[in-house]
Design an enzyme around this catalytic site. Structure first.
Site, PDB file in Angstrom:
ATOM      1  N   ASP A   1       0.834  -1.210   0.000  1.00 13.79           N
ATOM      2  CA  ASP A   1       0.000   0.000   0.000  1.00 13.79           C
ATOM      3  C   ASP A   1       0.863   1.253   0.000  1.00 13.79           C
ATOM      4  O   ASP A   1       2.027   1.237   0.409  1.00 13.79           O
ATOM      5  CB  ASP A   1      -0.976   0.014   1.180  1.00 13.79           C
ATOM      6  CG  ASP A   1      -0.273   0.006   2.542  1.00 13.79           C
ATOM      7  OD1 ASP A   1       0.710  -0.739   2.696  1.00 13.79           O
ATOM      8  OD2 ASP A   1      -0.712   0.744   3.450  1.00 13.79           O
TER       9      ASP A   1
ATOM     10  N   GLU B   1      -0.017  -1.331   5.631  1.00 16.13           N
ATOM     11  CA  GLU B   1       1.059  -0.924   6.530  1.00 16.13           C
ATOM     12  C   GLU B   1       0.941   0.553   6.888  1.00 16.13           C
ATOM     13  O   GLU B   1       1.203   0.952   8.028  1.00 16.13           O
ATOM     14  CB  GLU B   1       2.417  -1.198   5.870  1.00 16.13           C
ATOM     15  CG  GLU B   1       3.629  -0.967   6.775  1.00 16.13           C
ATOM     16  CD  GLU B   1       4.171   0.454   6.737  1.00 16.13           C
ATOM     17  OE1 GLU B   1       5.027   0.799   7.572  1.00 16.13           O
ATOM     18  OE2 GLU B   1       3.729   1.242   5.878  1.00 16.13           O
TER      19      GLU B   1
END
Length: 383
Positions: free
Chosen positions: A72, A134
Site C-alpha cells: 500500500d 502498513e
C-alpha cells in the site's frame, strides 16, 4: 537493472492507496511467480478486498530469509505533483511515481531476482512476503504472521525493504495511536458554570500530555542511537463544540506516542487515564453525573531493537556491504516480525525524505544498488 525498472513501472501503475484494494497488484505478483512455477499463499482480509502474499523458493524444511515489503501507498490527494503519480516517469536518473521509494522499488528488485533464485541451487530458502495496510497502522501483516506461526520451520532473518538508502538499520521506535472522547454537559454560555465544558477538559488533558512528554526527555531516558533520542508525545487532531454561545458537551482528540524500543508507549496512555480519572472526572461529575472520558486505541506497533552482535546483523552487513548500523525515526513492520520470533533488519533503496511527498522518486543508482545487494545474498546462500 532493466527488469527491476520494468517491474517498478508495472507496480506503480496499480493504485494501491491504503483506502483502495491491493488485489490487482497481488494477483499480478501471484501470476508472475506462477510463471516460474513458484506457488504462493494469499491471506485475505475479512472482506476479501485485500490480501497478503507469501511465497517460498528453495528448500522449505530449513530456516531461511524473508524479503518483506508492504504494497500500500499513501494518498496523493492535494499534493502538487508535476508528473503522473501512478505512471513511472524517468528524469535525470530518477524514477518518479507514488511508491517508488516507499516501497515498490524494493519489491520490484525482489521480483526481478526471482528468475535467478529459481535457477540457483539454494542451501537456504528465500521467502517473499507482501502485506497490505502498513501505512494505516501495520494492519495486514498481522494476519500473515499469524498464518506463519503454524509453520514448523522458523525463519532466520527478515529484511524489511523500507527506504534507508541501503544502509542497514537495526532499530526504530514503536508507536501507539489513541483517541480520547470527552463528554460533558451542554448549557447556554451565559450560565457556563452550570455546564461541563468538554473542550476545556480536553485542553487540560492535552496539557497533561505535554507534561508527560517533557518528563520523557529526561537525560536518563535517552537512547543516543535515535533522533530524537527520547520517546515523544504529540496531539495531532482535535475537534468539538457547536456554537460559541453553547457550552460544548463533546470534544475528541487523537494523540500518538513514538516510543523508544525500551519504553512501553501504553504507560503514557495509562498515566493520562489515571490523571483523567483522579483529577478531572470528579470535578466533571460534581456538575453532571453523566460526564465521561473514554480512551480507545486506534493503532499500535512495537519498536525494533536488533542486537548488533546477532546473526541477523552479520548477515545484513554481508549483504549490504556495510556495518554502519543505524536507526530510523519512522516505524515499520519490523517490530511485528521480530515479536513473532523472526530476527529483523530494515534495508532498502531510496530515502524516506522522498516518501509520502509529491514527486516521490527513487534513483536508478539506488535501484541498481538494491539489485546488487540481493545478488550478494544469492551468492551467499547458493551452493
Amino acid at each position: 537493472m532493466s527488469a527491476s525498472r520494468d517491474l517498478l513501472a508495472t507496480l506503480v501503475a496499480f493504485d494501491t492507496t491504503s483506502r483502495e484494494s491491493n488485489l490487482q497488484l497481488i494477483e499480478f505478483v501471484r501470476d508472475y511467480l506462477a510463471g516460474f512455477d513458484v506457488p504462493c499463499q494469499l491471506v485475505y482480509n475479512q472482506e476479501r478486498s485485500k490480501a497478503n502474499l507469501f511465497a517460498t523458493i528453495g528448500p522449505a524444511d530449513r530456516p531461511g530469509i524473508v524479503l518483506s515489503g508492504h504494497t500500500d501507498v499513501v494518498p496523493v490527494d492535494g499534493q502538487p505533483w508535476t508528473v503522473a503519480p501512478f505512471q513511472l516517469t524517468e528524469l535525470g536518473g530518477k524514477l518518479y511515481g507514488r511508491g517508488t521509494a516507499d516501497m515498490k522499488g524494493y519489491i520490484a528488485c525482489v521480483l526481478a531476482l526471482v528468475p535467478s533464485l529459481v535457477q540457483a541451487s539454494l542451501r537456504l530458502p528465500v521467502h517473499i512476503a507482501l502485506s497490505y495496510d502498513e501505512e494505516v497502522g501495520c494492519l495486514g501483516v498481522r494476519s500473515l504472521l499469524k498464518a506463519l506461526e503454524q509453520r514448523p520451520v522458523k525463519h532466520m532473518l527478515c529484511i524489511i525493504g523500507e527506504p534507508t538508502e541501503l544502509k542497514p538499520v537495526l532499530g526504530h521506535k514503536g508507536k501507539l495511536a489513541m483517541r480520547c472522547d470527552i463528554h460533558g454537559h451542554a448549557c447556554h454560555s451565559a450560565y457556563a458554570p452550570l455546564g461541563v465544558n468538554a473542550i476545556e477538559y480536553a485542553a487540560e488533558l492535552v496539557s497533561e500530555l505535554g507534561r508527560i512528554g517533557q518528563r520523557l526527555k529526561a537525560p536518563e531516558l535517552h537512547d543516543v542511537r535515535f533522533d530524537p533520542p527520547f520517546s515523544t508525545v504529540q496531539t495531532g487532531v482535535i475537534g468539538g463544540g457547536k456554537a460559541l454561545n453553547i457550552v460544548p458537551a463533546d470534544c475528541r482528540f487523537d494523540f500518538e506516542v513514538r516510543a523508544l524500543p525500551s519504553h512501553d508507549p501504553r504507560r503514557v496512555a495509562q498515566e493520562l487515564q489515571a490523571y483523567a480519572e483522579q483529577q478531572l472526572l470528579p470535578r466533571m461529575r460534581a456538575v453532571s453525573e453523566h460526564s465521561e472520558i473514554r480512551f480507545s486505541e486506534l493503532s499500535a506497533y512495537p519498536g525494533l531493537a536488533t542486537d548488533a552482535r546477532s546473526e541477523a546483523a552479520e548477515l545484513i552487513a554481508a549483504f549490504s556491504g556495510s556495518r554502519d548500523f543505524g536507526t530510523v525515526a519512522f516505524g515499520t513492520e519490523g517490530g511485528l516480525f521480530d515479536a513473532a520470533g523472526i530476527p529483523t533488519v530494515v534495508c532498502g533503496p531510496g530515502s524516506m525524505e522522498q516518501g509520502h511527498k509529491p514527486d516521490e522518486f527513487v534513483s536508478l543508482e539506488q535501484l541498481h544498488g538494491c539489485d546488487a545487494m540481493l545478488q550478494r545474498m544469492l551468492l551467499a546462500i547458493g551452493n
